[in-house]
Design a protein around this motif. Structure first.
Motif, PDB file in Angstrom:
ATOM      1  N   ALA A   1      -0.718   5.541 -11.978  1.00  0.00           N
ATOM      2  CA  ALA A   1      -0.648   6.726 -11.119  1.00  0.00           C
ATOM      3  C   ALA A   1      -1.774   7.695 -11.430  1.00  0.00           C
ATOM      4  O   ALA A   1      -2.381   8.277 -10.521  1.00  0.00           O
ATOM      5  N   ALA A   2      -2.061   7.884 -12.716  1.00  0.00           N
ATOM      6  CA  ALA A   2      -3.150   8.783 -13.107  1.00  0.00           C
ATOM      7  C   ALA A   2      -4.484   8.273 -12.579  1.00  0.00           C
ATOM      8  O   ALA A   2      -5.300   9.042 -12.051  1.00  0.00           O
ATOM      9  N   ILE A   3      -4.715   6.969 -12.712  1.00  0.00           N
ATOM     10  CA  ILE A   3      -5.958   6.384 -12.201  1.00  0.00           C
ATOM     11  C   ILE A   3      -5.992   6.472 -10.682  1.00  0.00           C
ATOM     12  O   ILE A   3      -7.025   6.792 -10.074  1.00  0.00           O
ATOM     13  N   GLY A   4      -4.854   6.193 -10.038  1.00  0.00           N
ATOM     14  CA  GLY A   4      -4.793   6.244  -8.576  1.00  0.00           C
ATOM     15  C   GLY A   4      -5.056   7.629  -8.032  1.00  0.00           C
ATOM     16  O   GLY A   4      -5.768   7.794  -7.028  1.00  0.00           O
ATOM     17  N   LEU A   5      -4.501   8.654  -8.696  1.00  0.00           N
ATOM     18  CA  LEU A   5      -4.743  10.022  -8.235  1.00  0.00           C
ATOM     19  C   LEU A   5      -6.223  10.380  -8.378  1.00  0.00           C
ATOM     20  O   LEU A   5      -6.791  11.053  -7.506  1.00  0.00           O
TER      21      LEU A   5
ATOM     22  N   ILE B   1       0.835  -1.204   0.000  1.00  0.00           N
ATOM     23  CA  ILE B   1       0.000   0.000   0.000  1.00  0.00           C
ATOM     24  C   ILE B   1       0.867   1.250   0.000  1.00  0.00           C
ATOM     25  O   ILE B   1       0.618   2.209  -0.743  1.00  0.00           O
ATOM     26  N   TRP B   2       1.891   1.268   0.846  1.00  0.00           N
ATOM     27  CA  TRP B   2       2.786   2.433   0.907  1.00  0.00           C
ATOM     28  C   TRP B   2       3.486   2.649  -0.436  1.00  0.00           C
ATOM     29  O   TRP B   2       3.620   3.792  -0.894  1.00  0.00           O
ATOM     30  N   LEU B   3       3.935   1.566  -1.050  1.00  0.00           N
ATOM     31  CA  LEU B   3       4.597   1.693  -2.351  1.00  0.00           C
ATOM     32  C   LEU B   3       3.620   2.195  -3.417  1.00  0.00           C
ATOM     33  O   LEU B   3       4.008   2.949  -4.313  1.00  0.00           O
TER      34      LEU B   3
ATOM     35  N   ILE C   1      -6.487   5.822  -1.800  1.00  0.00           N
ATOM     36  CA  ILE C   1      -5.614   4.951  -2.604  1.00  0.00           C
ATOM     37  C   ILE C   1      -4.856   3.946  -1.736  1.00  0.00           C
ATOM     38  O   ILE C   1      -4.043   3.183  -2.248  1.00  0.00           O
ATOM     39  N   SER C   2      -5.136   3.941  -0.430  1.00  0.00           N
ATOM     40  CA  SER C   2      -4.438   3.026   0.486  1.00  0.00           C
ATOM     41  C   SER C   2      -5.227   1.731   0.645  1.00  0.00           C
ATOM     42  O   SER C   2      -5.664   1.369   1.736  1.00  0.00           O
ATOM     43  N   LYS C   3      -5.455   1.064  -0.484  1.00  0.00           N
ATOM     44  CA  LYS C   3      -6.170  -0.215  -0.487  1.00  0.00           C
ATOM     45  C   LYS C   3      -5.360  -1.218  -1.288  1.00  0.00           C
ATOM     46  O   LYS C   3      -4.954  -0.948  -2.418  1.00  0.00           O
ATOM     47  N   PHE C   4      -5.147  -2.386  -0.698  1.00  0.00           N
ATOM     48  CA  PHE C   4      -4.318  -3.395  -1.343  1.00  0.00           C
ATOM     49  C   PHE C   4      -4.926  -3.852  -2.662  1.00  0.00           C
ATOM     50  O   PHE C   4      -4.208  -4.194  -3.607  1.00  0.00           O
ATOM     51  N   LEU C   5      -6.264  -3.838  -2.754  1.00  0.00           N
ATOM     52  CA  LEU C   5      -6.932  -4.243  -3.980  1.00  0.00           C
ATOM     53  C   LEU C   5      -6.496  -3.399  -5.173  1.00  0.00           C
ATOM     54  O   LEU C   5      -6.401  -3.897  -6.298  1.00  0.00           O
ATOM     55  N   LEU C   6      -6.206  -2.119  -4.938  1.00  0.00           N
ATOM     56  CA  LEU C   6      -5.865  -1.209  -6.043  1.00  0.00           C
ATOM     57  C   LEU C   6      -4.513  -1.520  -6.664  1.00  0.00           C
ATOM     58  O   LEU C   6      -4.202  -1.007  -7.741  1.00  0.00           O
ATOM     59  N   LEU C   7      -3.701  -2.333  -6.005  1.00  0.00           N
ATOM     60  CA  LEU C   7      -2.439  -2.743  -6.618  1.00  0.00           C
ATOM     61  C   LEU C   7      -2.669  -3.572  -7.880  1.00  0.00           C
ATOM     62  O   LEU C   7      -1.775  -3.690  -8.731  1.00  0.00           O
ATOM     63  N   ALA C   8      -3.865  -4.139  -8.008  1.00  0.00           N
ATOM     64  CA  ALA C   8      -4.168  -4.930  -9.198  1.00  0.00           C
ATOM     65  C   ALA C   8      -4.189  -4.064 -10.454  1.00  0.00           C
ATOM     66  O   ALA C   8      -3.938  -4.565 -11.554  1.00  0.00           O
ATOM     67  N   ILE C   9      -4.483  -2.776 -10.304  1.00  0.00           N
ATOM     68  CA  ILE C   9      -4.595  -1.905 -11.480  1.00  0.00           C
ATOM     69  C   ILE C   9      -3.267  -1.789 -12.235  1.00  0.00           C
ATOM     70  O   ILE C   9      -3.222  -2.038 -13.451  1.00  0.00           O
TER      71      ILE C   9
END
Length: 608
Positions: free
Chosen positions: A467-471, A66-68, A246-254
């Motif tokens: 990064a664009a989607i995450g922001l 999540i931090w990364l 954006i601090s959700k482990f699920l979002l790393l899948a993107i």
């Protein structure tokens, strides 16, 4: 005379220095973002191996990921500032004369300056306020929030360098002055009006959209401006809500799915899907167009990105379709309409965003996506059959050719098996399945002898897109919070009750709302803002939440073909050089076909 000659020379030197500094910063950020993505991938893969082969793991792996991911957003956001990834709605600006366009560019930069200051100084304020240590990592919690603070400073630096390099020193100086003035003055203004703060946030964000400000920056600046209208979110809380979003482990899948799609295309495996599709349906009426559709269906199981498929299809199929007698605009419209399927058929980034916003089951949504995607593909196939008069059909493939093309396409099919079966059966989590998919396509890329520079470019592109989607996901957080505080969901419930409170009333009202907001909002933002609001009303009316979630995504994805935003239309237009206005007209029959599929899905949800 000497003075007048000095300034142009000095300005040229400054412009050259700014351009060189910009290239250096972008190169460093690109390497750092690609490296962070690579570390994320290795970390998740190691975690999977440790758990399944050794029955163990290492503490803090999820928090570390999540931090990364937060760091990835901070590094990649400045790189997407002046590209299509910035999500600018510039259709209104293009209608204006050049003089007014210059003013709108200044206004758009004001939103960017203000959002950068919010992230930079709001992040610093959180760092001074926040105490505590991460129990799993043993690191101070303020570090995670400092990433976006640094990202805000980088956004401001990159913006200034870009404008100076473009010889727009005076406009950017004006934007900077206005942004600083608004940042300093807004907390000291209090306008006591009857409307809830979320209304003003939406109005200010809409102004940013009309001025073609990046959508995440419009959201962030509007959330800060809403303080003057009584918002309960002060500056540190706005940044905190952004980081939390954006601090959700699920979002790393993107980023992993984006990486898998890029590697699949670069390795040449995507072309094997084209050959397989051509062997199956190429000989039929409108065979090449049906091949385009079937390729899109197959490619959907790999990339999860409609934009990626639109760009791939436009470069791969457009010349061939025109060569076989298709009108250029019709060929491009077919490519754009079939690209809609990528965010419906799993793996789907849209479903990941919806799951993170509503806590719906990712596996169940993916299964629903298979059904919806198949239905949409059938409707598009019928529309293509009725509208296309192909002049040069493809030759019928022999049984041996079909078998060979199927065998050659097995590597691409394997990717879909890893993702969908792994998630649905529960062998791996969504993020782990995405990481395995990325690793699988990385092996395919290495097998195809992709060089280091090619792999770096793919990792960098995936990191910047993620990064664009995450922001966007993060900056929609404050807006969603204020919508919840202002109890907008109760208003939706009241409206559905006034319409009878039935499943039909909820479906009709929800589709009207989504069709309206989809005209001006990116699909990710619309899902984040309206998914949590509409879902409770659907559940109260007895509609299955998974089916309703699929309807939300299908409804919003159709807006990839509608003006004024029409992202898929603009992507295909950019690749094919066909005016977007022509494509909007040519895509009407296929847009109607997709609306028919949406109506069928809605009817099924009401009946069942």
């Amino acid at each position: 005379m000497a003075t007048s000659e000095f300034h142009p020379i000095q300005r040229a030197r400054d412009d050259g220095l700014a351009a060189r500094a910009l290239r250096v910063i972008e190169a460093v950020l690109g390497v750092a973002a690609a490296l962070v993505l690579a570390v994320l991938l290795v970390m998740v893969l190691v975690t999977v191996c440790l758990r399944y082969f050794f029955g163990t793991g290492f503490i803090g792996a999820e928090d570390f990921g999540i931090w990364l991911n937060v760091a990835l957003v901070a590094l990649g956001a400045p790189l997407s500032l002046n590209s299509a990834l910035a999500m600018r709605l510039d259709v209104f600006v293009r209608m204006l004369p050049e003089g007014l366009q210059k003013l709108t560019r200044i206004g758009a930069d004001v939103f960017t300056v203000l959002s950068a200051l919010i992230l930079a100084f709001g992040g610093r304020e959180i760092m001074t306020m926040l105490g505590g240590v991460s129990p799993t990592l043993g690191l101070p919690e303020w570090i995670r929030f400092s990433f976006l603070g640094a990202g805000g400073a980088l956004i401001l630096i990159v913006l200034l360098l870009q404008r100076i390099a473009d010889r727009r020193v005076l406009p950017v100086a004006l934007s900077l002055a206005l942004g600083i003035a608004l940042y300093a003055g807004i907390p000291h203004i209090l306008l006591d009006l009857d409307w809830p703060p979320s209304i003003f946030l939406g109005l200010i964000a809409a102004i940013g959209l009309v001025l073609a400000a990046p959508l995440p920056h419009a959201f962030l600046a509007a959330a800060y401006a809403a303080i003057a209208f009584g918002s309960s979110l002060p500056e540190p809380a706005i940044v905190s809500a952004t980081v939390t979003g954006i601090s959700k482990f699920l979002l790393l899948a993107i980023p992993f799915f984006l990486l898998a799609g890029g590697l699949l295309t670069a390795s040449g495996v995507a072309n094997q899907l084209v050959r397989f599709a051509a062997a199956m349906v190429g000989h039929r009426r409108a065979g090449l167009a049906q091949t385009t559709l079937l390729t899109s269906v197959l490619f959907s199981g790999a990339s999860g990105s409609s934009v990626a498929n639109a760009a791939f299809g436009a470069s791969t199929f457009q010349p061939e379709l025109v060569k076989h007698g298709y009108h250029p605009a019709q060929a491009a419209a077919i490519i754009a309409s079939t690209s809609v399927l990528d965010n419906i058929i799993p793996p789907s980034i849209a479903f990941l965003i919806l799951a993170s916003a509503t806590n719906l089951s990712v596996g169940a949504l993916l299964v629903g996506g298979f059904f919806a995607g198949g239905l949409m593909a059938i409707c598009l196939a019928v529309a293509i059959h009725l509208t296309v008069r192909e002049q040069v059909p493809l030759p019928r493939a022999t049984a041996r050719q079909r078998w060979q093309s199927a065998v050659q396409a097995i590597p691409a099919f394997g990717l879909g098996v890893i993702v969908v079966v792994g998630i649905r059966i529960g062998i791996v989590t969504t993020t782990e399945a995405a990481a395995l998919a990325a690793f699988y396509t990385l092996l395919l890329g290495i097998g195809a002898r992709l060089g280091i520079l090619s792999l770096y470019a793919i990792f960098r592109q995936a990191a910047v897109e993620a990064a664009a989607i995450g922001l966007l996901i993060g900056t929609a957080g404050p807006f969603a919070f204020l919508l919840a505080v202002d109890d907008v969901s109760s208003l939706i419930a009241y409206l559905t009750t006034a319409l009878g409170g039935s499943a039909l009333a909820v479906i009709l009202l929800s589709n009207v709302i989504l069709l309206a907001v989809g005209l001006v909002l990116d699909i990710g933002a619309a899902i984040l803002l309206f998914g949590p609001i509409l879902l409770p009303a659907a559940i109260a009316a007895g509609i299955d939440p998974i089916q309703f979630g699929v309807i939300i995504v299908v409804n919003l994805m159709i807006h990839g073909l509608t003006p004024p935003l029409g992202m898929l239309i603009f992507v295909v237009s950019g690749v094919t050089r066909i005016p977007a206005s022509e494509l909007f007209r040519a895509v009407v029959p296929y847009l109607l076909a997709l609306l028919v599929s949406l109506a069928i899905l809605c009817g099924w949800a009401i009946i069942v």
